[in-house]
Design a protein around this motif. Structure first.
Motif, PDB file in Angstrom:
ATOM      1  N   HIS A 153       0.851  -1.187   0.000  1.00 34.43           N
ATOM      2  CA  HIS A 153       0.000   0.000   0.000  1.00 34.43           C
ATOM      3  C   HIS A 153       0.890   1.242   0.000  1.00 34.43           C
ATOM      4  N   THR A 154       0.281   2.392  -0.195  1.00 37.31           N
ATOM      5  CA  THR A 154       1.021   3.654  -0.240  1.00 37.31           C
ATOM      6  C   THR A 154       1.013   4.319   1.125  1.00 37.31           C
ATOM      7  N   SER A 155       2.181   4.800   1.536  1.00 42.25           N
ATOM      8  CA  SER A 155       2.335   5.552   2.775  1.00 42.25           C
ATOM      9  C   SER A 155       3.340   6.660   2.521  1.00 42.25           C
TER      10      SER A 155
ATOM     11  N   GLU B 259       3.349  -4.446   4.588  1.00 43.29           N
ATOM     12  CA  GLU B 259       2.414  -4.372   5.716  1.00 43.29           C
ATOM     13  C   GLU B 259       3.040  -3.813   6.981  1.00 43.29           C
TER      14      GLU B 259
END
Length: 119
Positions: A22-24, A31
């Protein structure tokens, strides 16, 4: 002792499997918030590009059984026989040199490893 060795091996194998990337903070991460990388060199990564053992220094970002591709995130066959996450067709890797979320020590390494910034 044999049972302990087997448990450690089982834990290592299952911890390599991950939830979908995912994008952060504008970066593609695993994760645990650790930066994910792609190899932008010609051919396949070698010991020079990886600063040694590629499987050790840039292990594949493995998918868990049942994970499904979504958008630019797809799945490719992994060296272990399972599936590896890919971004726009390029296999994703973790960077062993990163110690905490947000680290990007592998970014630009040998001009062939790059963190992923989805746009």
């Amino acid at each position: 002792m044999k049972a302990l060795t087997m448990l450690i091996g089982l834990f290592a194998a299952t911890s390599a499997l991950a939830a979908a990337p995912h994008t952060s903070d504008g970066m593609l991460v695993d994760e645990h918030g650790m930066t994910l990388y792609v190899f932008d060199g010609k051919g396949t990564p070698d010991t020079k590009a990886c600063e040694g053992d590629c499987d050790r220094n840039f292990p594949p970002a493995l998918a868990a059984p049942g994970d499904k591709p979504s958008g630019d995130l797809t799945l490719k066959p992994a060296p272990n026989g399972g599936s590896q996450w890919a971004f726009r067709g390029k296999p994703l890797h973790r960077g062993l040199m990163d110690k905490k979320p947000g680290d990007r020590a592998g970014d630009g390494l040998n001009e062939v490893w790059h963190s992923v910034r989805p746009r």
